[in-house]
Design an enzyme around this catalytic site. Structure first.
Site, mmCIF file in Angstrom:
data_model
loop_
_atom_site.group_PDB
_atom_site.id
_atom_site.type_symbol
_atom_site.label_atom_id
_atom_site.label_comp_id
_atom_site.label_asym_id
_atom_site.label_seq_id
_atom_site.Cartn_x
_atom_site.Cartn_y
_atom_site.Cartn_z
ATOM 1 N N ARG A 76 0.963 -1.045 -0.091
ATOM 2 C CA ARG A 76 -0.033 0.081 0.012
ATOM 3 C C ARG A 76 0.708 1.244 0.086
ATOM 4 O O ARG A 76 2.072 1.161 0.154
ATOM 5 C CB ARG A 76 -1.014 0.243 1.146
ATOM 6 C CG ARG A 76 -0.407 0.004 2.392
ATOM 7 C CD ARG A 76 -1.492 -0.026 3.762
ATOM 8 N NE ARG A 76 -0.634 -0.156 4.950
ATOM 9 C CZ ARG A 76 -1.159 -0.247 6.281
ATOM 10 N NH1 ARG A 76 -2.525 -0.333 6.326
ATOM 11 N NH2 ARG A 76 -0.285 -0.559 7.048
ATOM 12 N N GLU B 83 -3.027 7.109 7.620
ATOM 13 C CA GLU B 83 -1.753 7.097 8.177
ATOM 14 C C GLU B 83 -0.841 7.687 7.181
ATOM 15 O O GLU B 83 0.079 6.813 6.779
ATOM 16 C CB GLU B 83 -1.150 5.937 8.701
ATOM 17 C CG GLU B 83 -1.927 5.515 10.052
ATOM 18 C CD GLU B 83 -1.316 4.122 10.739
ATOM 19 O OE1 GLU B 83 -0.857 3.445 9.911
ATOM 20 O OE2 GLU B 83 -1.600 4.006 11.927
ATOM 21 N N GLU C 125 -7.248 3.850 16.075
ATOM 22 C CA GLU C 125 -7.024 2.518 16.047
ATOM 23 C C GLU C 125 -6.150 2.103 17.246
ATOM 24 O O GLU C 125 -5.170 2.817 17.672
ATOM 25 C CB GLU C 125 -6.204 2.205 14.769
ATOM 26 C CG GLU C 125 -6.676 2.320 13.284
ATOM 27 C CD GLU C 125 -5.377 1.997 12.437
ATOM 28 O OE1 GLU C 125 -4.232 1.308 12.817
ATOM 29 O OE2 GLU C 125 -5.693 2.663 11.288
ATOM 30 N N TRP D 236 2.902 -7.051 13.176
ATOM 31 C CA TRP D 236 4.278 -6.587 12.550
ATOM 32 C C TRP D 236 5.558 -6.218 13.647
ATOM 33 O O TRP D 236 6.486 -5.826 13.215
ATOM 34 C CB TRP D 236 3.939 -5.294 12.123
ATOM 35 C CG TRP D 236 2.912 -4.418 12.799
ATOM 36 C CD1 TRP D 236 1.771 -4.166 12.854
ATOM 37 C CD2 TRP D 236 3.288 -3.598 13.882
ATOM 38 N NE1 TRP D 236 1.228 -3.354 13.838
ATOM 39 C CE2 TRP D 236 2.047 -2.948 14.395
ATOM 40 C CE3 TRP D 236 4.595 -2.977 14.465
ATOM 41 C CZ2 TRP D 236 2.273 -1.883 15.589
ATOM 42 C CZ3 TRP D 236 4.695 -2.059 15.401
ATOM 43 C CH2 TRP D 236 3.511 -1.696 15.985
ATOM 44 N N GLU E 62 -2.270 -8.843 6.783
ATOM 45 C CA GLU E 62 -2.662 -8.699 8.273
ATOM 46 C C GLU E 62 -3.497 -9.796 8.779
ATOM 47 O O GLU E 62 -4.307 -9.374 9.739
ATOM 48 C CB GLU E 62 -3.100 -7.296 8.497
ATOM 49 C CG GLU E 62 -2.064 -6.299 8.045
ATOM 50 C CD GLU E 62 -2.408 -4.880 8.363
ATOM 51 O OE1 GLU E 62 -1.631 -4.068 8.836
ATOM 52 O OE2 GLU E 62 -3.688 -4.512 8.165
ATOM 53 N N LYS E 63 -3.457 -11.038 8.194
ATOM 54 C CA LYS E 63 -4.515 -12.044 8.670
ATOM 55 C C LYS E 63 -4.014 -12.537 10.169
ATOM 56 O O LYS E 63 -4.861 -13.003 10.735
ATOM 57 C CB LYS E 63 -4.526 -13.161 7.841
ATOM 58 C CG LYS E 63 -3.117 -13.933 7.418
ATOM 59 C CD LYS E 63 -3.347 -15.120 6.451
ATOM 60 C CE LYS E 63 -2.031 -15.681 6.140
ATOM 61 N NZ LYS E 63 -1.054 -14.911 5.933
ATOM 62 N N HIS F 100 -3.346 -10.222 12.549
ATOM 63 C CA HIS F 100 -3.609 -9.176 13.307
ATOM 64 C C HIS F 100 -4.876 -9.386 14.154
ATOM 65 O O HIS F 100 -5.833 -9.865 13.564
ATOM 66 C CB HIS F 100 -3.593 -7.707 12.619
ATOM 67 C CG HIS F 100 -3.470 -6.618 13.166
ATOM 68 N ND1 HIS F 100 -4.401 -6.223 14.210
ATOM 69 C CD2 HIS F 100 -2.477 -5.479 13.328
ATOM 70 C CE1 HIS F 100 -3.991 -5.043 14.827
ATOM 71 N NE2 HIS F 100 -2.836 -4.602 14.287
HETATM 72 C C1 GAL Z 1 -1.893 0.746 11.163
HETATM 73 C C2 GAL Z 1 -2.945 0.818 9.813
HETATM 74 C C3 GAL Z 1 -3.940 -0.097 9.761
HETATM 75 C C4 GAL Z 1 -3.211 -1.522 10.089
HETATM 76 C C5 GAL Z 1 -2.431 -1.527 11.503
HETATM 77 C C6 GAL Z 1 -1.982 -2.835 11.861
HETATM 78 O O1 GAL Z 1 -0.719 1.246 11.050
HETATM 79 O O2 GAL Z 1 -3.570 2.060 9.813
HETATM 80 O O3 GAL Z 1 -4.338 -0.166 8.501
HETATM 81 O O4 GAL Z 1 -2.214 -1.901 9.148
HETATM 82 O O5 GAL Z 1 -1.451 -0.415 11.530
HETATM 83 O O6 GAL Z 1 -1.392 -2.623 13.162
#
Ligand code: GAL
Length: 649
Positions: A104, A143, A298, A306, A346-347, A349
Site C-alpha cells: 500500500r 496514516e 486504532e 508486525w 494482516e491476517k 492481526h
Molecule cells: C496501522 C494501519 C492499519 C493496520 C494497522 C496494523 O498502521 O493504519 O491499516 O495496518 O496499523 O497494526
C-alpha cells in the site's frame, strides 16, 4: 456518547457476512466504524470507472443498524492499474529504487498524477455519500507517510526546489543556511539542488533537515487538498486523518494538528513499558489538538502482526489500554480492525471479531468494553488539565538523526520517553508540546533532549521561567539553530544564560561506561565539561565538574543535567524538580490516576491498576457506570480500572 468501533473492511468478506457484522456491532455496542479505507481497487476497478453499489449497501446497512460511518477516502492504497499506467508516480527511495504496488501507499507524495487521481476518487465518494444518514465524519487517507514519507524521484526533486525557493528566496540565503562552503557544496543554480540521495559519505545536514521538513509538508499538502475538497461538498461533516502520535516520527504532527477538525491517532503497544508509551502517545495526541478531546482511531484488541514477536494481550489488558486512552482525553475508542482478516498481510492481526468467533476472550471483552463505554457517556467532552509539559520538536529529532554526531547512542526519543516515564511514575499528567507553544499554563516544563531549538523556542522557555516556572533541561539541548548550525560561544548556546552554565567540551561515554556522581548516582552515554557561571551546582562528577545545576531566573529556576541519568537517579532529580514546581501527587506505584473535567465542574477520576495487587487511591463521589458511592478511598482490584465522578471538594 463515547464513540466505539473499528475499521470495517466488508470488501474482504462475502456479502452474507455484512448483515451479521452489523448485528454483531449492535451486540457489542459499536456505534461507529471506519469504512472504505482500502477500497480504491473496488471503487474504481478500472481507471475512471466507478462502482459504488456494494458500498451503498454497506452504508445502508450501517444506517439501518444505527451505526455511524467514519467514511474514508481510499487514497492510501492506489490500485494496481495506477502504477502500471503511471509508473512515474511511484515512489523512489534514496538509492534510486522504485517501489511498486503489491502492498500500500505506493505513490510519490509530490506526484501531480497521484494527486489528480486521488482527488478524483475522493470527490466521487464525497458526492455519492454527501447527505447519507450513516455519514458522521471523513477519514481522509490512512496514516499519511506511514510507508512513503520521503520520495527521492525527479518529481520530488523539482517540488523540493520549489519549496526551498519559497523558504529561502535567494540561493545566497540557502547556501548560508546549509553551510555549503563546507566540502565545496556551494550552489550556483537552483536546478543543481537534489534530494539527499545516496552520496559517497555524509550528506549535508541542512539539506537533510530541510528535505524532511519538505517531505512532511508535501504530505500535509495532500491532506489539505482532500480536506478542502470534502469541505466544499459536505461543509457540515468534520474531517480527520489518523496520525500515529508517538509511534511515527517522519511527519511534523505539530503542523498537522491545527488542520484536523478533530485529532485522530493510532497507537499500538511497543517497548518494555508499553502502558507508559501508551500514555505518552495519548498525551501527545491530546496536545496536538490543544487539549481538545480526540479520537483513538486504532489500537488492537490483542496481538499485532508486525513486530518480531507479537504478544497477545492478557485478560483485562485491552480494557486497561482503552481506559488509559479515555482517561487521557480520547472521546472515541476504536480498533484496527472489526473482523480479523482471513487473507492478506494482516491476517495474523487481532480484530474485534477473532478468527475463532464469539466464544472467545476477545469477543467477550469487546462486548464488555462496549457496555462500559456506554455507561461513561457523560465523560465525553471533558478535558484533561496538565500542570507540566514536555517539550518536543520533530525538526530536532530529524536534525539529530544525521549520522555524524558526537555519539549515536544519545537517542532523543529514548531520552524523552524515559523522562516522561519518570513523570508518569510520579503521577504527573503532562502535555507534550512544541517549544514555541504557549507555556504560560504550566508550572513545570521539562526539556529532555532538544538538540535544535529556534530563537523563538529558546526565548519562550526563558519567558516561562522568568514568570515563575520551573524548567529541567537535559544534556545536548539548545545546541543548534533551526538550520542545524552550532550556536557558538559555549554550549548550550540557546540557554547558556538561562541555565547559568557554559560547556566547553563534550565527552560522550563508551557503551557500558558510567560516570560516577558525588551524590551517589551515575550517568551513562554522555558527559561534558561544564562551568557554572551563575548556577548553583547540586551534584558533580567525582572530578568536580557539574552534573546537576540550578539557576534562578526571574521568578523561576532552570535546572540542567550534563549527563544521562536513569532509574532511581533520574527519579530523584525529577521528583525534586516536581516538588519545587508544586506538581505531582503521592502516586501509588503502578496505579495510574488521571482526571478529566467539564467546564461546569463535573470531574472524573480514572484509576488504572497495572499491577498484580489491589491498590487504593483517595476519592469521593460515585463510581461509574454503576453509581456505587465512593467515600474517601477507592479500591482498584489487580489489573482492573475504576472511574469515579468526584464530588466537588
Ligand atoms: C496501522 C494501519 C492499519 C493496520 C494497522 C496494523 O498502521 O493504519 O491499516 O495496518 O496499523 O497494526
Amino acid at each position: 456518547m463515547i464513540v466505539y468501533g473499528g475499521d470495517w473492511n466488508p470488501e474482504q468478506w462475502p456479502e452474507e457476512v455484512w448483515a451479521e457484522d452489523v448485528a454483531l456491532m449492535r451486540e457489542a455496542g459499536v456505534n461507529r466504524v471506519s469504512v472504505g479505507i482500502f477500497s480504491w481497487s473496488r471503487l474504481e476497478p478500472v481507471e475512471g470507472v466507478f462502482e459504488f453499489g456494494w458500498l451503498d449497501r454497506c452504508l445502508d446497512l450501517l444506517a439501518a443498524g444505527g451505526v455511524q460511518a467514519c467514511l474514508a477516502t481510499p487514497t492510501a492504497a492506489p490500485p494496481p492499474w495506477f502504477g502500471h499506467t503511471y509508473p512515474e508516480a511511484l515512489p523512489v527511495d534514496a538509492d534510486g529504487r522504485t517501489l511498486h504496488h503489491g502492498s500500500r501507499q505506493a505513490f510519490c507524495p509530490s506526484s501531480p498524477i497521484y494527486r489528480e487521481k486521488a482527488l478524483r476518487v475522493a470527490e466521487q465518494v464525497a458526492r455519492r455519500y454527501a447527505g447519507h444518514p450513516a455519514l458522521a465524519i471523513w477519514h481522509v487517507h490512512n496514516e499519511y507517510g506511514c510507508h512513503n514519507a520521503r520520495c527521492y524521484c525527479d518529481t520530488s526533486a523539482a517540488a523540493f526546489r520549489a519549496w526551498l525557493r519559497e523558504r529561502y528566496g535567494t540561493l545566497e540565503a540557502l547556501n548560508d543556511a546549509w553551510g555549503t562552503d563546507f566540502w565545496s557544496q556551494r550552489y550556483g543554480d537552483w536546478e543543481q539542488i537534489l534530494p539527499p540521495r545516496a552520496t559517497p559519505t555524509f550528506v549535508n545536514p541542512g539539506q537533510q533537515l530541510d528535505f524532511r521538513r519538505f517531505s512532511s509538508d508535501a504530505l500535509l499538502d495532500l491532506y489539505r487538498a482532500e480536506r478542502d475538497l470534502l469541505a466544499e461538498i459536505t461543509p457540515d461533516v468534520p474531517a480527520t486523518t489518523n496520525l500515529m502520535a508517538g509511534m511515527h516520527w517522519d511527519m511534523d504532527y505539530f503542523s498537522f494538528g491545527p488542520e484536523l477538525d478533530v485529532i485522530a491517532s493510532d497507537h499500538y503497544l511497543i517497548g518494555d513499558d508499553p502502558h507508559v508509551h501508551l500514555a505518552f502517545s495519548a498525551d501527545l495526541a491530546r496536545s496536538l489538538g490543544g487539549g481538545r478531546p480526540w479520537v483513538l482511531m486504532e489500537h488492537s484488541t490483542s496481538a499485532v502482526n508486525w513486530q518480531g514477536h507479537n504478544r497477545a494481550k492478557r485478560p483485562g489488558e485491552m480494557r486497561r489500554n482503552s481506559i488509559q486512552h479515555l482517561a487521557r482525553g480520547a472521546d472515541a475508542i476504536m480498533f484496527f480492525q472489526w473482523r480479523a482478516s482471513r487473507a492478506g498481510a494482516e491476517k495474523w492481526h487481532s480484530g474485534m471479531v477473532p478468527h475463532a468467533g464469539k466464544d472467545t476472550k476477545i469477543w467477550r471483552e469487546v462486548v464488555e468494553l462496549g457496555a462500559l463505554l456506554k455507561g461513561l457517556a457523560e465523560v465525553a467532552g471533558s478535558t484533561v488539565a496538565a500542570e507540566a509539559a514536555v517539550l518536543l520538536d520533530y525538526a530536532s529529532i530529524w536534525a539529530q538523526d544525521h549520522p555524524a554526531q558526537p555519539t549515536s547512542n544519545l537517542r532523543p526519543l529514548e531520552v524523552v520517553t524515559e523522562w516522561y516515564g519518570k513523570l508518569w511514575e510520579l503521577g504527573v499528567t503532562c502535555d507534550v508540546v512544541h517549544p514555541e507553544s504557549d507555556l504560560s499554563g504550566y508550572r513545570l516544563v521539562v526539556v529532555p533532549s532538544l538538540y535544535l531549538v529556534s530563537d523563538a523556542g529558546a526565548a519562550n522557555l526563558e519567558r516561562f521561567t522568568a514568570a515563575g516556572g520551573v524548567a529541567l533541561v537535559g544534556p545536548y539541548s539548545g545546541i543548534v539553530d533551526e538550520h542545524d548550525r552550532v550556536r557558538l560561544g559555549g554550549y548550550p548556546g540557546a540557554w547558556r544564560d538561562l541555565l547559568g552554565v557554559t560547556v566547553e567540551e563534550f565527552f560522550p561515554l563508551a557503551a557500558g561506561e558510567r560516570v560516577e556522581l558525588s551524590g551517589g548516582g551515575a550517568g551513562t552515554v554522555w558527559s561534558e565539561v561544564a562551568h557554572a557561571t551563575t548556577a548553583k551546582v547540586l551534584d558533580t562528577y567525582l572530578t568536580g565538574e557539574p552534573a546537576w545545576t540550578r539557576n534562578t531566573w526571574g521568578e523561576g529556576a532552570a535546572h540542567y543535567l550534563t549527563t544521562l541519568l536513569h532509574g532511581d537517579d533520574l527519579r530523584r532529580v525529577v521528583a525534586e524538580v516536581c516538588a519545587e514546581a508544586g506538581v505531582g501527587t503521592s502516586a501509588t506505584p503502578g496505579l495510574e490516576v488521571v482526571r478529566r473535567a467539564h467546564p461546569d465542574g463535573r470531574r472524573y477520576l480514572f484509576a488504572i491498576n497495572h499491577t498484580g495487587a489491589e491498590a487504593t487511591v483517595a476519592a469521593t463521589g460515585v463510581a461509574l457506570p454503576d453509581g456505587t458511592p465512593v467515600e474517601g478511598r477507592l479500591t482498584v482490584p489487580a489489573g482492573a480500572v475504576a472511574i469515579v465522578r468526584e464530588t466537588a471538594p
